[in-house]
Design a protein around this motif. Sequence first.
Motif, PDB file in Angstrom:
ATOM      1  N   ASP A 279       0.815  -1.222   0.000  1.00 59.00           N
ATOM      2  CA  ASP A 279       0.000   0.000   0.000  1.00 59.00           C
ATOM      3  C   ASP A 279       0.847   1.269   0.000  1.00 59.00           C
ATOM      4  N   LEU A 280       2.052   1.203   0.555  1.00 56.45           N
ATOM      5  CA  LEU A 280       2.999   2.326   0.618  1.00 56.45           C
ATOM      6  C   LEU A 280       2.546   3.462   1.526  1.00 56.45           C
ATOM      7  N   VAL A 281       1.378   3.351   2.135  1.00 56.10           N
ATOM      8  CA  VAL A 281       0.878   4.405   3.020  1.00 56.10           C
ATOM      9  C   VAL A 281       0.405   3.771   4.322  1.00 56.10           C
ATOM     10  N   PRO A 282       0.493   4.502   5.433  1.00 59.56           N
ATOM     11  CA  PRO A 282       0.014   3.956   6.707  1.00 59.56           C
ATOM     12  C   PRO A 282      -1.496   3.797   6.717  1.00 59.56           C
ATOM     13  N   GLY A 283      -1.959   2.723   7.340  1.00 63.11           N
ATOM     14  CA  GLY A 283      -3.389   2.495   7.472  1.00 63.11           C
ATOM     15  C   GLY A 283      -3.892   2.960   8.824  1.00 63.11           C
ATOM     16  N   ALA A 284      -5.039   2.434   9.223  1.00 67.10           N
ATOM     17  CA  ALA A 284      -5.625   2.823  10.506  1.00 67.10           C
ATOM     18  C   ALA A 284      -4.742   2.398  11.673  1.00 67.10           C
ATOM     19  N   VAL A 285      -4.072   1.249  11.519  1.00 63.58           N
ATOM     20  CA  VAL A 285      -3.170   0.744  12.556  1.00 63.58           C
ATOM     21  C   VAL A 285      -1.771   0.652  11.964  1.00 63.58           C
ATOM     22  N   LEU A 286      -0.817   1.310  12.611  1.00 59.61           N
ATOM     23  CA  LEU A 286       0.554   1.294  12.115  1.00 59.61           C
ATOM     24  C   LEU A 286       1.208  -0.049  12.393  1.00 59.61           C
ATOM     25  N   PRO A 287       1.967  -0.584  11.439  1.00 60.28           N
ATOM     26  CA  PRO A 287       2.775  -1.772  11.725  1.00 60.28           C
ATOM     27  C   PRO A 287       3.767  -1.467  12.845  1.00 60.28           C
ATOM     28  N   GLU A 288       4.172  -2.504  13.561  1.00 58.13           N
ATOM     29  CA  GLU A 288       5.053  -2.309  14.708  1.00 58.13           C
ATOM     30  C   GLU A 288       6.349  -1.608  14.316  1.00 58.13           C
ATOM     31  N   ALA A 289       6.930  -2.006  13.176  1.00 58.66           N
ATOM     32  CA  ALA A 289       8.190  -1.392  12.750  1.00 58.66           C
ATOM     33  C   ALA A 289       8.020   0.103  12.506  1.00 58.66           C
ATOM     34  N   ALA A 290       6.900   0.491  11.883  1.00 58.54           N
ATOM     35  CA  ALA A 290       6.646   1.910  11.637  1.00 58.54           C
ATOM     36  C   ALA A 290       6.378   2.648  12.941  1.00 58.54           C
ATOM     37  N   LEU A 291       5.689   1.990  13.855  1.00 58.12           N
ATOM     38  CA  LEU A 291       5.365   2.619  15.131  1.00 58.12           C
ATOM     39  C   LEU A 291       6.630   2.949  15.915  1.00 58.12           C
ATOM     40  N   VAL A 292       7.609   2.047  15.868  1.00 63.23           N
ATOM     41  CA  VAL A 292       8.878   2.285  16.561  1.00 63.23           C
ATOM     42  C   VAL A 292       9.542   3.554  16.038  1.00 63.23           C
ATOM     43  N   LEU A 293       9.505   3.742  14.726  1.00 63.12           N
ATOM     44  CA  LEU A 293      10.120   4.926  14.129  1.00 63.12           C
ATOM     45  C   LEU A 293       9.313   6.185  14.410  1.00 63.12           C
ATOM     46  N   PHE A 294       8.012   6.123  14.178  1.00 64.07           N
ATOM     47  CA  PHE A 294       7.191   7.325  14.246  1.00 64.07           C
ATOM     48  C   PHE A 294       7.113   7.896  15.662  1.00 64.07           C
ATOM     49  N   ARG A 295       7.286   7.043  16.665  1.00 61.46           N
ATOM     50  CA  ARG A 295       7.292   7.534  18.042  1.00 61.46           C
ATOM     51  C   ARG A 295       8.473   8.454  18.319  1.00 61.46           C
ATOM     52  N   ARG A 296       9.517   8.332  17.521  1.00 62.98           N
ATOM     53  CA  ARG A 296      10.743   9.078  17.764  1.00 62.98           C
ATOM     54  C   ARG A 296      10.818  10.393  17.012  1.00 62.98           C
ATOM     55  N   ALA A 297       9.766  10.756  16.286  1.00 66.08           N
ATOM     56  CA  ALA A 297       9.784  12.005  15.519  1.00 66.08           C
ATOM     57  C   ALA A 297       9.606  13.201  16.443  1.00 66.08           C
ATOM     58  N   ALA A 298      10.448  14.208  16.264  1.00 65.40           N
ATOM     59  CA  ALA A 298      10.286  15.448  17.020  1.00 65.40           C
ATOM     60  C   ALA A 298       8.998  16.130  16.595  1.00 65.40           C
ATOM     61  N   PRO A 299       8.274  16.749  17.528  1.00 70.50           N
ATOM     62  CA  PRO A 299       7.017  17.420  17.160  1.00 70.50           C
ATOM     63  C   PRO A 299       7.281  18.626  16.269  1.00 70.50           C
ATOM     64  N   LEU A 300       6.665  18.630  15.105  1.00 70.65           N
ATOM     65  CA  LEU A 300       6.766  19.735  14.163  1.00 70.65           C
ATOM     66  C   LEU A 300       5.356  20.207  13.825  1.00 70.65           C
ATOM     67  N   PRO A 301       5.195  21.437  13.347  1.00 67.39           N
ATOM     68  CA  PRO A 301       3.843  21.963  13.092  1.00 67.39           C
ATOM     69  C   PRO A 301       2.998  21.080  12.195  1.00 67.39           C
TER      70      PRO A 301
END
Length: 352
Positions: A279-301
């Motif tokens: 699909d190349l895009v996130p769905g309603a539930v993020l895969p675990e691997a993506a969740l690990v990464l996305f949790r580490r993003a600095a908050p931006l506008p």
Amino acid sequence: MMVSARLPVAPRPFRDELLSSWMARVAARYGAEPLELMVYLAGQGGRDAGARQVDDVAPDMGLLMLWTKACRIDPERLRRRSLASRYPAQPRDWCLTETVPVCLACFDADVAAGRDAYLRGHWRLTEQVVCPVHRTMLLDRCPTCRGHLRLSLRMLNGLLRPFCRKCDAVLTGGGGEAEDPLKLDFAAGVLDLQRQISEIVRGDTGHLDRLEYAIRTLWAPLDRDGAARPVLALWYDEPGWNCPYEARAAVGRSAPLQHLSVRWRALTLVILHDLFGADLVPGAVLPEAALVLFRRAAPLPWLTDGQDLRKGKGKRTIDAGAERVHRLSKRPVHRSNGNFLDERGDFGRIHP
């Protein structure tokens, strides 16, 4: 009263040619650069319009009229060469604004056909990293001097040929890049991803929003104070990985792909496939691997509706956030910042 100039020789634009490429071919016939010829045409027309280049995406019709009168060509024919006319569903953020990558095999095809070399319109689309005709990676570096490619069209044997401005090497007759089987296999795989991304970009808005969110998050800076590397640094799972200089301009941007070279845009597509599958895009539930990464993003506008979730101090402007990242990227990397041993995650299927 000044009258508009009439150029005695003006080649016609090719069907899939960029406006800026056609103007460069016209100017090259007179040993000039497009901006120099624009200044001349603007002066002949009695207007101070020469300080601006014509935009490939949505050209100013006033400037375009200078060229149509000088070259005796239908204005509508030129307008249809704009990217906004060819790709009406393509958002402007998905068009490159700086260097246009090229396909050397396409230039070789121009030589074989006995015509001027020219830049194809789809090369300026952000998601385009592979030539769909020759199935080879586009190039934004000169194969001879390895510098950032700045193209110049010059006369050679009666026809215009592409040259590198830095080393004056002619960019035809090479073909060595396409002979590596590994590069061919990689380009073929990325071409499939490229086609999917193009469908998303010009298709459903909901899918595009999720795609842009994923890309912005991957190129957001890490959440640790002083870290100037993007979230995708964690995808590498390598201690001490440092973001290369050529990719740092994209960190913290709202449209990061516009600021990336071909290889980094291609890698971004590969990472999207790694994280989200076909699909190349996130769905309603993020895969675990993506969740690990996305949790580490600095908050931006553009990731948090303008709220700094760590400090709760309201909105931070996009420019201020980007300037902070770029300022930090010039500092020496401290051993406790970014992607080191204590920053690594278990990515399971991504890195077996």
